[in-house]
Design an enzyme around this catalytic site. Structure first.
Site, mmCIF file in Angstrom:
data_model
loop_
_atom_site.group_PDB
_atom_site.id
_atom_site.type_symbol
_atom_site.label_atom_id
_atom_site.label_comp_id
_atom_site.label_asym_id
_atom_site.label_seq_id
_atom_site.Cartn_x
_atom_site.Cartn_y
_atom_site.Cartn_z
ATOM 1 N N ASP A 116 0.785 -1.243 -0.136
ATOM 2 C CA ASP A 116 -0.035 0.016 -0.016
ATOM 3 C C ASP A 116 0.857 1.321 0.092
ATOM 4 O OD1 ASP A 116 0.599 0.991 2.537
ATOM 5 O OD2 ASP A 116 -0.559 -0.742 3.520
ATOM 6 N N HIS A 131 8.442 -5.005 -1.645
ATOM 7 C CA HIS A 131 7.602 -6.348 -2.109
ATOM 8 C C HIS A 131 6.910 -5.418 -3.277
ATOM 9 C CE1 HIS A 131 7.827 -8.971 1.676
ATOM 10 N NE2 HIS A 131 9.026 -8.976 0.813
ATOM 11 N N CYS A 166 -0.356 -6.750 -22.945
ATOM 12 C CA CYS A 166 0.505 -5.720 -23.293
ATOM 13 C C CYS A 166 0.461 -5.418 -24.702
ATOM 14 C CB CYS A 166 1.804 -6.405 -22.959
ATOM 15 S SG CYS A 166 3.219 -5.679 -23.429
HETATM 16 P P1 NAD Z 1 1.786 -10.710 8.366
HETATM 17 O O1 NAD Z 1 0.198 -10.569 7.871
HETATM 18 O O2 NAD Z 1 2.320 -12.025 8.135
HETATM 19 O O3 NAD Z 1 1.834 -10.316 9.772
HETATM 20 C C1 NAD Z 1 1.204 -9.177 10.225
HETATM 21 C C2 NAD Z 1 1.714 -8.774 11.929
HETATM 22 O O4 NAD Z 1 1.146 -7.590 12.223
HETATM 23 C C3 NAD Z 1 1.597 -10.067 12.927
HETATM 24 O O5 NAD Z 1 2.539 -10.499 13.496
HETATM 25 C C4 NAD Z 1 0.323 -9.294 13.669
HETATM 26 O O6 NAD Z 1 0.378 -9.909 14.987
HETATM 27 C C5 NAD Z 1 1.059 -7.876 13.557
HETATM 28 N N1 NAD Z 1 -0.209 -6.741 13.597
HETATM 29 C C6 NAD Z 1 -1.508 -6.929 13.773
HETATM 30 N N2 NAD Z 1 -2.063 -5.891 14.156
HETATM 31 C C7 NAD Z 1 -1.310 -4.804 14.484
HETATM 32 C C8 NAD Z 1 -1.103 -3.394 14.943
HETATM 33 N N3 NAD Z 1 -2.373 -2.864 15.080
HETATM 34 N N4 NAD Z 1 0.078 -2.947 15.187
HETATM 35 C C9 NAD Z 1 1.109 -3.773 15.299
HETATM 36 N N5 NAD Z 1 1.488 -5.149 14.755
HETATM 37 C C10 NAD Z 1 0.207 -5.382 14.407
HETATM 38 O O7 NAD Z 1 2.408 -9.573 7.212
HETATM 39 P P2 NAD Z 1 3.852 -9.017 6.948
HETATM 40 O O8 NAD Z 1 4.629 -9.509 8.174
HETATM 41 O O9 NAD Z 1 3.999 -7.811 6.452
HETATM 42 O O10 NAD Z 1 4.262 -10.183 6.040
HETATM 43 C C11 NAD Z 1 3.763 -10.633 4.727
HETATM 44 C C12 NAD Z 1 3.391 -10.147 3.460
HETATM 45 O O11 NAD Z 1 2.311 -9.461 3.417
HETATM 46 C C13 NAD Z 1 4.196 -8.991 2.869
HETATM 47 O O12 NAD Z 1 4.977 -9.464 2.121
HETATM 48 C C14 NAD Z 1 3.568 -7.767 2.352
HETATM 49 O O13 NAD Z 1 3.843 -7.517 0.945
HETATM 50 C C15 NAD Z 1 2.160 -8.542 2.334
HETATM 51 N N6 NAD Z 1 0.886 -7.573 2.825
HETATM 52 C C16 NAD Z 1 1.048 -6.327 2.682
HETATM 53 C C17 NAD Z 1 -0.223 -5.574 3.061
HETATM 54 C C18 NAD Z 1 -0.020 -3.921 2.937
HETATM 55 O O14 NAD Z 1 0.209 -3.487 2.028
HETATM 56 N N7 NAD Z 1 -0.791 -3.482 3.631
HETATM 57 C C19 NAD Z 1 -1.225 -6.150 3.395
HETATM 58 C C20 NAD Z 1 -1.419 -7.857 3.636
HETATM 59 C C21 NAD Z 1 -0.225 -8.283 3.162
HETATM 60 ZN ZN ZN Z 2 4.754 -7.155 -22.705
#
Ligand code: NAD
Ligand code: ZN
Length: 267
Positions: free
Chosen positions: A117, A131, A169
């Site tokens: 995001d 990512h 594309c």
């Molecule tokens: P994940 O979903 O694996 O983990 C999220 C973590 O955030 C958990 O450990 C949880 O306990 C913690 N959490 C939840 N609410 C919270 C809060 N209010 N404050 C602090 N911590 C909180 O996500 P990740 O570790 O980012 O890993 C996985 C992948 O997910 C990434 O590669 C990412 O690209 C992708 N992703 C991105 C988005 C986004 O861009 N917002 C959303 C979902 C997934």
């Molecule tokens: Zn192409």
């Protein structure tokens, strides 16, 4: 107010602030948890409605896209729809404020995110995306960037189209996909270099809202630790990260503004 927190958390925030108030370089790594309080589901939350049948991990792979491009494209259009009207929360704003303060104090605060995001940017931060970007597209076959919704977003949020028709594309006929790093794909080399350099040279590494399960990003804390950094983790839930020195076990939207307030008071 610190006084409203549990005594333990309040003490830990003050310990963290003392570490962070010195002018040494800092590296911050954020994950989906920092955007959770903005209403964006984390990766490992249950998917809602139509998507309950799928696991995000099964849709975020190049194999899934080749097998069923329409399914994967539709899922990302659905995620874009979920995210497009979301705004930064107090944790994003506190980080942006800290980056501004640190410039004035000649301190380097490098912000790296796993999120796709753009809430850090919306809050005013300078950030490196490991990512990729949800609002950018490119050709799956030749890699040419495809004119993306982000440009439309800036002009008129209501003009974004979320239909799930596949786009091809104009150069090679391949399918257009989101410019996101999927499981099994390499990270963008420049972004990864920035992250490794910042982790290896920082004095304090802060991990915010990440489950520390997805590598190579999850290895950055270890790299920092090996090079002598102290590690702070902000997450209401325990993680497998074993190199943590200070755990702030609460939501980032509560902890970050208080932490930055304390750093400001000490610097
Ligand atoms: P994940 O979903 O694996 O983990 C999220 C973590 O955030 C958990 O450990 C949880 O306990 C913690 N959490 C939840 N609410 C919270 C809060 N209010 N404050 C602090 N911590 C909180 O996500 P990740 O570790 O980012 O890993 C996985 C992948 O997910 C990434 O590669 C990412 O690209 C992708 N992703 C991105 C988005 C986004 O861009 N917002 C959303 C979902 C997934
Ligand atoms: Zn192409």
């Amino acid at each position: 107010m610190l006084a409203e927190l549990s005594p333990k958390l309040s003490v830990e925030i003050q310990r963290a602030a003392k570490l962070l108030a010195s002018p040494a370089p800092i590296c911050v790594l954020t994950g989906a948890g920092i955007s959770a309080e903005s209403g964006i589901p984390t990766f490992r939350d249950k998917q809602t409605g139509l998507w309950q049948r799928y696991r995000a991990e099964d849709l975020a792979t190049p194999t899934a896209f080749v097998r069923d491009p329409k399914l994967v494209w539709s899922w990302y259009q659905w995620r874009r729809q979920l995210v497009h009207d979301k705004a930064p929360n107090p944790a994003h704003y506190a980080l942006a404020k800290w980056q501004q303060m640190s410039k004035a104090n000649h301190q380097s605060v490098t912000l790296i995110t796993q999120n796709v995001d753009d809430l850090h940017e919306q809050a005013g931060s300078t950030v490196t995306h490991l990512h990729g970007h949800l609002w950018r597209n490119r050709c799956h076959d030749c890699g040419t960037p495809f004119k993306n919704e982000a440009e439309v977003l800036v002009r008129d949020k209501n003009a974004i189209r979320f239909d799930d028709e596949l786009i091809t594309c104009q150069y090679c006929g391949g399918y257009i996909r989101p410019d996101i790093v999927w499981f099994g794909e390499s990270l963008p080399s420049q972004a990864w270099q920035t992250a490794e350099d910042a982790a290896a040279s920082c004095k304090v590494f802060i991990s915010i809202g990440t489950s520390s399960l997805v590598y190579p990003a999850a290895g950055l804390a270890q790299l920092a630790k090996q090079n002598g950094a102290k590690i702070i983790e902000i997450n209401p839930n325990p993680t497998p990260n074993t190199v943590v020195d200070i755990t702030l076990a609460a939501n980032a939207g509560i902890v970050m503004p208080l932490l930055i307030e304390q750093i400001d008071a000490l610097s």
